[in-house]
Scaffold this motif. Structure first.
Motif: not given
Length: 306
Positions: A59-60, A176, A51-52, A119, A55-56, A169, A121-122
């Motif tokens: 937003t994390v 990313s 997921t990460l 999502d 991910a952008d 994580s 990643s949240l």
């Protein structure tokens, strides 16, 4: 709103299936333990990595992480203040403060992020903050008090960094940040393994509900009730106030931070209490009660903000 309620319904059904499996004994005596270890050591790290990795990161690591950190500090500080005044002791006060503020971002946070927020990643910022900042601080306090501490201080401090979920994580964040594209022969098996995380966690939680005793009784009654009130009501209320009044969050961003703050106390807190032989009943009862109360609280939050 219909999608949010559907998400909770899906979670409830799978937990119900887990409860039925536990009652029938289909997975044997160690079924819950096997499912939990599968999710913790294998499936959840794979899910968070995949997921990460795509991910952008803006937003994390955003204002939502600050809301989480500040709301955590606020409710933990309240419990510490009461614990000092009431003379509950350093060990019990530390465990109670954790139960008041340390959310179950792994076992329940990931399924709720997937099915309710859409999502996974949240929950990563919350998870990383807890494992890399909050856990080392609390473990250092317990080590310095000498309550059941074993092993060197450095080993205790580095324990969260050996956590497989934290490793997954951090690896995803690193991929990313570097901008590397993971080849399909690597990513596809990880994705398949990661897909086991949510059902395994929910089934294990359902099994764990079998044979639970009535919590909130005995000498730890008042610390338990305080920690549950802070975790179930205080933390999401503080998060909402900070998000709206300080950071100006609205819409889905506001829903994200309040939902993650309303998650119950994490199950690994009982592991901490057991390892240090301090406040074990406080940790167990707080986790169970906050988990039960989180269902109506999360439904109310999703109804009002969704």
């Amino acid at each position: 709103m219909q999608g949010v309620l559907t998400g909770f319904a899906v979670i409830a059904v799978v937990i119900g299936v887990g409860y039925a499996i536990g009652r029938a004994g289909h997975l044997g005596e160690h079924g819950r333990e096997v499912l939990t270890k599968l999710a913790f050591h294998v499936a959840s790290p794979a899910l968070l990595f995949t997921t990460l990795a795509g991910a952008d990161l803006s937003t994390v690591f955003s204002s939502r992480l600050l809301v989480t950190a500040l709301s955590t500090a606020a409710v933990a500080g309240v419990f510490v203040a009461v614990g000092v005044v009431r003379g509950w002791g350093v060990g019990r006060t530390t465990i109670g403060a954790l139960c008041s503020s340390y959310v179950n971002s792994g076992n329940l946070g990931i399924p709720i992020a997937v099915y309710v927020l859409g999502d996974a990643s949240l929950v990563a910022p919350v998870l990383l903050f807890q494992l890399i900042v909050l856990s080392p601080i609390a473990l250092t306090v317990l080590d310095l008090t000498g309550e059941g501490a074993k092993g060197s201080l450095w080993r205790r401090l580095l324990t969260p960094l050996r956590n497989p979920i934290a490793v997954g994580s951090l690896a995803g964040v690193a991929v990313s940040a570097i901008g590397v594209r993971v080849p399909a022969p690597v990513m596809d098996p990880l994705t398949l393994i990661g897909n086991m995380s949510v059902p395994a966690v929910l089934l294990a939680f359902g099994i764990s509900l079998c044979g639970s005793t009535m919590p909130g009784r005995g000498p730890d009654r008042h610390p338990v009730l305080l920690s549950v009130a802070l975790k179930s009501v205080g933390q999401p209320a503080v998060a909402w106030a900070l998000a709206v009044g300080v950071f100006g969050l609205r819409g889905h961003q506001l829903l994200d931070v309040v939902v993650t703050s309303a998650l119950p106390a994490a199950q690994n807190l009982f592991t901490y209490a057991s390892s240090y032989r301090v406040a074990e009943r406080l940790a167990r009862d707080s986790i169970l009660l906050s988990t039960v109360l989180s269902v109506p609280v999360l439904v109310v939050v999703a109804t009002l903000l969704g």
